[in-house]
Design an enzyme around this catalytic site. Structure first.
Site, PDB file in Angstrom:
ATOM      1  N   LYS A  78      61.171   7.891  17.389  1.00 20.00           N
ATOM      2  CA  LYS A  78      59.972   8.075  18.227  1.00 20.00           C
ATOM      3  C   LYS A  78      60.346   7.883  19.700  1.00 20.00           C
ATOM      4  CE  LYS A  78      55.160   6.438  18.554  1.00 20.00           C
ATOM      5  NZ  LYS A  78      54.170   5.484  18.007  1.00 20.00           N
ATOM      6  N   SER A 153      49.787   7.323  16.284  1.00 26.05           N
ATOM      7  CA  SER A 153      50.475   8.025  17.350  1.00 26.05           C
ATOM      8  C   SER A 153      51.868   8.513  16.970  1.00 26.05           C
ATOM      9  CB  SER A 153      50.585   7.110  18.575  1.00 26.05           C
ATOM     10  OG  SER A 153      51.379   5.983  18.266  1.00 26.05           O
ATOM     11  N   SER A 177      49.656   3.156  13.821  1.00 24.88           N
ATOM     12  CA  SER A 177      50.408   4.374  14.161  1.00 24.88           C
ATOM     13  C   SER A 177      51.590   4.736  13.273  1.00 24.88           C
ATOM     14  CB  SER A 177      50.898   4.295  15.601  1.00 24.88           C
ATOM     15  OG  SER A 177      49.834   4.604  16.454  1.00 24.88           O
TER      16      SER A 177
HETATM   17  N1  GLN Z   1      45.143   4.671  17.088  1.00 23.39           N
HETATM   18  C1  GLN Z   1      45.367   3.395  17.697  1.00 23.39           C
HETATM   19  C2  GLN Z   1      45.318   3.532  19.192  1.00 23.39           C
HETATM   20  O1  GLN Z   1      45.008   4.563  19.637  1.00 23.39           O
HETATM   21  C3  GLN Z   1      46.669   2.830  17.232  1.00 23.39           C
HETATM   22  C4  GLN Z   1      47.825   3.371  17.951  1.00 23.39           C
HETATM   23  C5  GLN Z   1      49.111   2.685  17.595  1.00 23.39           C
HETATM   24  O2  GLN Z   1      49.240   2.023  16.562  1.00 23.39           O
HETATM   25  N2  GLN Z   1      50.073   2.807  18.488  1.00 23.39           N
HETATM   26  O3  GLN Z   1      45.559   2.625  19.930  1.00 23.39           O
END
Ligand code: GLN
Length: 484
Positions: A78, A153, A177
């Site tokens: 990532k 994400s 995420s």
């Molecule tokens: N969807 C959550 C957010 O927008 C989690 C994102 C994540 O785990 N990085 O913050």
């Protein structure tokens, strides 16, 4: 060897046994990833130097040395993780062209175990999002249906592994995420206990919640990768001293006698009937293997999304202050220093990131601190206590990952609140610092994947792997690949 189906464990064993060379494996995946990328947009960049690293692995093997448990396995990383000499953007325009002078501990450990970085995967900007529609490098498509989101994400990592552009990937999970995109794409993904994996060299979003972890086709590969990247790191003050077990040996262990809790708040109204049916099927499969189930309650669940979005945005507003147009990436032309900050940040950050910086700055500002940030920290404590109370009654928890399978591209971009509510079952795991995994367990009639979430007490990943492996065997969907 069928590189589309093989596990990473099998690939590394074959490489070490000289049945296939690391170079051949790398060439295969690099070509496949490049061929599929115009369709899925899972990668932001590729590691052209990887071929040389593969040759070095082959040389080591020829000399009789052991290059490690991930010998010759290409890994999709990532773009939140710093990679020495390889652009790291965190999905943001503000970091375009930033080439880190060092690698994150996770990447160093992967390489020390013989893995080779294949490329950097697309993601929501600074990991803020649930659909991979917030990337400065374009949206990622779900390989099972290109009209749907891959989740976020870590959407690029999930799409890459699901479509076998790479056999394994690394994601980060601050509020879901790793688990949510894993469930949307029919792969396994584990967020380890907070402190299990070093955060050194990982772009910070919300430091008290962030953890990196494996995203793989098979449970055993998640165990293998987690084993390679876990353990104390003096460069991260929050990294734990806990011993790292040999999880790969424990994965297929017996589940008989385990007691699993079903948190009633995670089965509330609004749960998609196909998701519910998949969870029910997994429960009855596990019962046949000697698992018992008990109803438990996590009474503060309804506060998890608001608590998460206060704490995460507060920490983000502070962490992202370092992007000033001077030290990293994008610098806009300006007449004076203040203008330089404003222009660089104004042009460099996307809308969602700006929204969160504003939310977090507000909740930390004097006059509002007590009512928002401080209050959220207190509720966080209550959420943690909910879990600890539940673990007095059971070994681990089983639940859906999300209320529904993947949604359509564009469906929720106009409504941030609706997007945030997608995180209802995943955020409290991070707030409590617990390990949580999503494991593939079925498909909807229309062909979209459904995952199941397992959550254990601190440092009890081993129990998660055992149960995940039992679900994987019973559901028998982990080796399905999308046509793309
Ligand atoms: N969807 C959550 C957010 O927008 C989690 C994102 C994540 O785990 N990085 O913050």
């Amino acid at each position: 060897m069928d590189l589309i189906k093989a596990s990473a464990l099998e690939i590394s064993e074959a490489v070490r046994a000289k049945k296939i060379s690391a170079k051949e494996v790398f060439q295969f995946f690099l070509k496949r990833a490049k061929d599929l990328n115009p369709k899925l947009n899972a990668f932001i960049s590729f590691n052209e130097e990887g071929l040389k690293q593969a040759e070095l692995i082959d040389q080591k093997i020829a000399k009789g040395e052991n290059p490690g448990i991930l010998a010759g396995v290409p890994v999709a990383v990532k773009d939140m993780l710093c990679t020495k000499g390889l652009q790291t953007t965190a999905g943001s325009k503000i970091l375009e062209g930033f080439v880190p002078p060092y690698s994150s501990t996770v990447v160093e450990r992967l390489e020390a175990a013989g893995a080779i970085t294949l490329g950097k995967t697309n993601q929501d900007e600074f990991a803020m999002g649930s659909s991979n529609e917030n990337s400065a490098y374009g949206i990622v498509k779900n390989p099972w249906n290109p009209e749907y989101v891959p989740g976020g994400s870590s959407g690029g990592s999930a799409a890459a592994v699901a479509s076998r552009m790479a056999p394994i990937a690394i994601g980060t999970d601050t509020g879901g995420s790793i688990r949510q995109p894993a469930s949307f794409c029919n792969i396994s993904g584990i967020k380890p206990t907070y402190g299990r994996v070093s955060r050194f060299g990982i772009v910070a979003y919300a430091s008290s919640l962030d953890q990196a972890g494996p995203m793989t086709n098979y449970v055993v590969d998640s165990a293998l990768v987690l084993q390679a990247i876990s353990g104390h790191d003096p460069k991260d003050a929050t990294s734990s001293q806990q011993k790292v077990p040999d999880w790969t040996k424990l994965v297929a262990g017996d589940v008989k006698g385990l007691k699993i809790g079903l948190p009633k708040e995670y089965f509330a109204d609004g749960l998609d009937p196909e998701v519910k049916a998949t969870v029910d099927k997994a429960i009855s499969d596990l019962k046949q293997k000697g698992v018992t189930f008990v109803d438990v309650s996590l009474p503060h669940t309804k506060y998890s999304v608001s608590t998460y979005y206060l704490i995460a945005t507060s920490e983000a507003s502070s962490n992202l202050s370092r992007y000033d147009g001077i030290r990293y990436g994008l610098r806009e032309k300006s007449n004076n220093l203040e203008e330089l900050y404003m222009n660089s940040r104004g042009k460099g950050f996307g809308d969602e990131v700006k929204r969160r910086i504003m939310l977090g700055t507000y909740s930390l500002s004097s006059g509002y601190f007590d009512a928002y940030y401080l209050k959220a920290c207190k509720v966080r404590r209550l959420l943690q206590k909910d879990f600890l109370d539940a673990f007095k009654l059971c070994d681990l928890l089983l639940s859906p990952v999300t209320t529904s399978p993947a949604f359509r591209l564009g469906e929720r971009v106009e409504d941030p609140l609706k997007m945030y509510l997608n995180d209802i079952y995943t955020t409290s795991t991070n707030l409590a610092g617990l390990p949580g995994m999503s494991v593939p367990s079925g498909f909807t009639k229309s062909g979209l994947p459904i995952g199941i979430q397992l959550t254990a007490s601190h440092f009890e990943e081993e129990k998660i792997f055992r149960v995940a492996s039992a679900i994987e065997t019973a559901s028998n969907v982990a080796d399905r690949r999308p046509e793309c």
